[in-house]
Design a protein around this motif. Structure first.
Motif, PDB file in Angstrom:
ATOM      1  N   HIS A   6       0.846  -1.204   0.000  1.00  0.00           N
ATOM      2  CA  HIS A   6       0.000   0.000   0.000  1.00  0.00           C
ATOM      3  C   HIS A   6       0.877   1.247   0.000  1.00  0.00           C
ATOM      4  O   HIS A   6       1.860   1.329   0.729  1.00  0.00           O
ATOM      5  N   TYR A   7       0.488   2.225  -0.824  1.00  0.00           N
ATOM      6  CA  TYR A   7       1.088   3.554  -0.769  1.00  0.00           C
ATOM      7  C   TYR A   7      -0.014   4.526  -0.402  1.00  0.00           C
ATOM      8  O   TYR A   7      -1.142   4.386  -0.856  1.00  0.00           O
ATOM      9  N   GLU A 208       5.616   7.142  -9.548  1.00  0.00           N
ATOM     10  CA  GLU A 208       6.554   6.379 -10.376  1.00  0.00           C
ATOM     11  C   GLU A 208       6.627   4.929  -9.905  1.00  0.00           C
ATOM     12  O   GLU A 208       6.674   3.998 -10.719  1.00  0.00           O
ATOM     13  N   ALA A 209       6.632   4.726  -8.595  1.00  0.00           N
ATOM     14  CA  ALA A 209       6.678   3.358  -8.061  1.00  0.00           C
ATOM     15  C   ALA A 209       5.407   2.584  -8.412  1.00  0.00           C
ATOM     16  O   ALA A 209       5.461   1.409  -8.781  1.00  0.00           O
ATOM     17  N   LEU A 228      10.892   1.610 -10.564  1.00  0.00           N
ATOM     18  CA  LEU A 228      11.176   1.746  -9.139  1.00  0.00           C
ATOM     19  C   LEU A 228      12.539   2.372  -8.889  1.00  0.00           C
ATOM     20  O   LEU A 228      12.735   3.078  -7.896  1.00  0.00           O
ATOM     21  N   LYS A 229      13.478   2.134  -9.798  1.00  0.00           N
ATOM     22  CA  LYS A 229      14.763   2.824  -9.677  1.00  0.00           C
ATOM     23  C   LYS A 229      14.584   4.338  -9.814  1.00  0.00           C
ATOM     24  O   LYS A 229      15.246   5.123  -9.126  1.00  0.00           O
ATOM     25  N   SER A 251      10.151  -2.855  -2.292  1.00  0.00           N
ATOM     26  CA  SER A 251       9.546  -3.392  -3.512  1.00  0.00           C
ATOM     27  C   SER A 251      10.619  -3.773  -4.524  1.00  0.00           C
ATOM     28  O   SER A 251      10.547  -4.822  -5.178  1.00  0.00           O
ATOM     29  N   LEU A 252      11.624  -2.909  -4.668  1.00  0.00           N
ATOM     30  CA  LEU A 252      12.711  -3.193  -5.601  1.00  0.00           C
ATOM     31  C   LEU A 252      13.444  -4.471  -5.187  1.00  0.00           C
ATOM     32  O   LEU A 252      13.852  -5.281  -6.038  1.00  0.00           O
TER      33      LEU A 252
END
Length: 705
Positions: A6-7, A208-209, A228-229, A251-252
């Motif tokens: 979750h974000y 972006e993520a 993700l970078k 996540s990465l």
């Protein structure tokens, strides 16, 4: 392995200072002491101070926000009250206390609405996110859509960015990845075109993520890692210590595990864990320990994996997250099993099942109880209103009868007194009666209007329920993605329906079905919610593929839900259910009272596979269901139906349409395009029904392979 994170976007307030952090804090404390309590300048500086100490002492941060909240509430300052309530909600969110965060945001919402504050849209979006974390999808969607609407009308790009991100999440968690990606990209465009990146870097990094996660679930792992970078680089450039920075690195790490690049996975996960500890971010710590456990597990270092999973389980217990508690218990059981401790493995598998069952029970009972309570309340209110109006009408009739009797007696007295007096009395009588009639007509008209208004309110409520029910049904776009040619005829008898259809995808399998629940209208719709939720649980959580097993397990869940608290309810559903494997092209089918119809290309005979003669629900027996493997060629047609169409009364003699006539109809129209078949089916149905009432919900799904 759980990969969905979750974000959350909250509305932050900031101020630029040129001094170093300690100097800022000392300056703010000096500034605060210049003012008396309950002075607005003092409250504003308390909020600034809380922001500054947030990086070094979260407990002190929370106490400062509480003090600002208390003082702004005391002086009834709307803007500062809402601002401090939002900041308190952020603190409680990071502590994992979502209920408390929601409580402060609801307080802020009341004040923001009443005073029409500019923060209203931001508060609504924050509430939408909290409701999502608390697994309250209906409230989450309501808050989010209202917040976006307000922001768009005011061109508030900052809140629009959050809103598009949150709406994208709604599609994301329902596996509508293309729509989710479109809204995430819309949010990113808002950030780059209309906002100052120096202030909104955190929001941009989150977007972006999230774009990366969409690419991941769409099967493009390399694109996901690239995205993700980008998010990590944004955090490094602007602010490295934040919850989203922690989540992005974790996540990465998960993505690199899938690439089997364990050194990179460990690097990013340990960075994330360090940030989580620095922020006292409990959920982040728990998630990172799970990821570390996954890294060690993949490297067959089961003893180290066990330690990490146990740390994660302990933290999730503090948060009360049953889903993650179940997952970690299962991971621990696997570790014990692989190191040879089978007794511990068995005990932790039982613990995992206990947590999972507890979560399912809480979710299902809460959803059912909410729907049932609302329906019963509205039904009781409507019944009471009608009884009251009937009583009023009865009183009016009695009063009219009394007046009429009295008038007759007066008339007899007047006749005995003489013709002259009689004429006067008759004249008075008619004048008086007309006056009474006019008054009663006005009263009846007023009562009629009140009943009409109450009926409208009930209808509006049911219409809203229809929008909620429709949100659970797959869209035309969902069907177009899976099938080249299809049609769906769906016509509820009432505003909401007991019939429903599903379309789900998991592990190269497409699951689709047409179901007919007990009843129609509001009661049928409530049963459909329980049944459709049970089907989705069996497909996605239990990961069953065979239709017979899916129907059997769904029956167990439905019976359990309706038998709670000792009540034996015989509600359930009839269903025709298919599993289609996209790789092998194999179709499996099972049915409960509803059949499967097949029209082979070039043939004029409709094949029918008979269903098991038992429903999904409580019945005399609970026999196993039967799965049938159906071999289909190019151009073959299948039809999934409920009994609404053939059971409709109509025609010149007012009889049922019947299954035989429907089969004949489909054979005659077999060479039509399916879109044309649908149009003719609908036209025929309405012409047959004519002026007669529709007797049941109608649902027919046709697919050409």
């Amino acid at each position: 392995m759980e990969l969905r994170l979750h974000y959350i976007l909250f509305f932050f307030y900031s101020i630029s200072w040129s001094q170093q952090p300690n100097h800022k804090i000392d300056s703010l404390r000096t500034e605060i002491n210049k003012y008396e309590d309950y002075d607005t300048s003092k409250i504003i500086n308390i909020l600034y101070l809380a922001k500054e100490v947030s990086q070094i002492n979260t407990d002190q941060e929370l106490e400062l926000y509480k003090e600002a909240y208390r003082q702004s509430e005391q002086i009834k300052h709307p803007y500062l009250f809402v601002r401090s309530a939002q900041d308190l909600a952020v603190c409680y969110y990071y502590q994992g206390n979502y209920e408390m965060a929601k409580e402060f945001l609801e307080n802020a919402l009341q004040v923001a609405r009443k005073n029409r504050l500019p923060q209203l849209s931001a508060v609504l979006l924050d509430l939408g996110e909290i409701a999502d974390v608390l697994d309250q999808p209906k409230q989450s969607l309501e808050y989010t859509l209202e917040g976006i609407g307000i922001a768009e009308s005011k061109k508030d790009y900052e809140v629009m960015l959050s809103g598009y991100n949150n709406l994208a999440a709604q599609y994301y968690y329902r596996n509508h990845l293309k729509k989710a990606l479109a809204y995430y990209e819309k949010a990113r465009n808002i950030a780059y075109r209309h906002l100052d990146i120096n202030k909104h870097y955190n929001s941009l990094a989150i977007v972006e993520a999230n774009i990366g996660w969409c690419h991941y679930y769409m099967g493009n792992l390399d694109k996901a890692i690239e995205q993700l970078k980008k998010a990590v680089e944004i955090h490094k450039k602007y602010e490295n210590f934040s919850s989203s920075s922690c989540n992005t690195r974790n996540s990465l790490a998960l993505f690199y595990i899938e690439k089997k690049k364990y050194d990179l996975a460990s690097l990013y996960c340990n960075e994330a864990l360090s940030i989580a500890h620095e922020l006292n971010y409990t959920e982040g710590q728990a998630s990172c320990y799970t990821t570390l456990g996954n890294i060690h597990f993949d490297q067959k270092n089961y003893s180290e994996a066990l330690k990490d999973y146990e740390k994660s389980l302990k933290l999730y217990k503090e948060l009360g997250n049953l889903n993650k508690m179940s997952n970690n218990s299962e991971n621990i059981a696997k570790c014990y099993s692989l190191i040879g401790n089978h007794q511990e493995a068995f005990e932790f598998m039982e613990t995992s099942k206990y947590y999972s069952d507890s979560l399912t029970k809480l979710e299902s009972e809460a959803a059912f109880e909410d729907a049932l309570t609302k329906y019963e309340t509205e039904k009781k209110e409507a019944e009471n209103t009608l009884l009251q109006e009937q009583a009023k009408l009865k009183d009016a009739e009695i009063e009219q009868q009394r007046i009429t009797t009295q008038a007759k007696e007066e008339k007899q007295l007047i006749i005995a007194s003489g013709i002259a007096v009689l004429l006067i009395a008759i004249l008075f009588f008619f004048i008086n009666r007309n006056r009474l009639k006019t008054r009663k007509n006005k009263e009846l008209a007023l009562q009629r209007d009140e009943i009409a208004e109450q009926k409208k309110e009930i209808t509006d409520s049911i219409n809203y329920a229809r929008r909620i029910q429709n949100s659970f049904l797959p869209s035309d776009e969902d069907f177009r993605i899976q099938f080249n040619e299809y049609f769906l005829m769906y016509e509820p008898k009432d505003i909401v329906a007991g019939d429903f259809y599903i379309l789900e995808e998991a592990n190269d399998n497409i699951f689709f079905a047409v179901a007919d629940c007990t009843g129609h209208g509001v009661p049928g719709a409530m049963v459909s919610i329980v049944c459709s939720n049970a089907l989705r649980k069996v497909i996605h959580e239990d990961e069953l593929v065979d239709p017979a097993e899916i129907l059997a397990e769904t029956r167990n869940i439905v019976i359990h839900q309706f038998a709670r608290k000792g009540h034996l309810v015989k509600d359930g559903m009839d269903i025709t259910f298919c599993t289609y494997n996209k790789k092998s092209g194999k179709l499996l089918w099972a049915g409960a009272n509803n059949p499967l119809w097949i029209l082979r290309k070039g043939e004029e005979v409709l094949e029918e596979i008979k269903p098991d003669k038992q429903p999904i629900g409580r019945y005399l027996t609970n026999d196993p269901f039967t799965s049938h493997e159906v071999h289909l060629g190019s151009g073959d047609l299948i039809y999934l139906i409920t009994d609404g169409y053939p059971d409709q009364f109509g025609g010149p003699k007012g009889k049922k349409f019947k299954y035989k006539a429907l089969k004949k109809f489909l054979i005659e129209k077999r060479n039509m395009e399916l879109s044309d078949q649908l149009q003719v089916l609908e036209t025929t149905f309405h012409e047959w029904k004519g002026e007669m009432e529709q007797v049941d919900d109608v649902c027919i799904l046709g697919i050409k392979f």
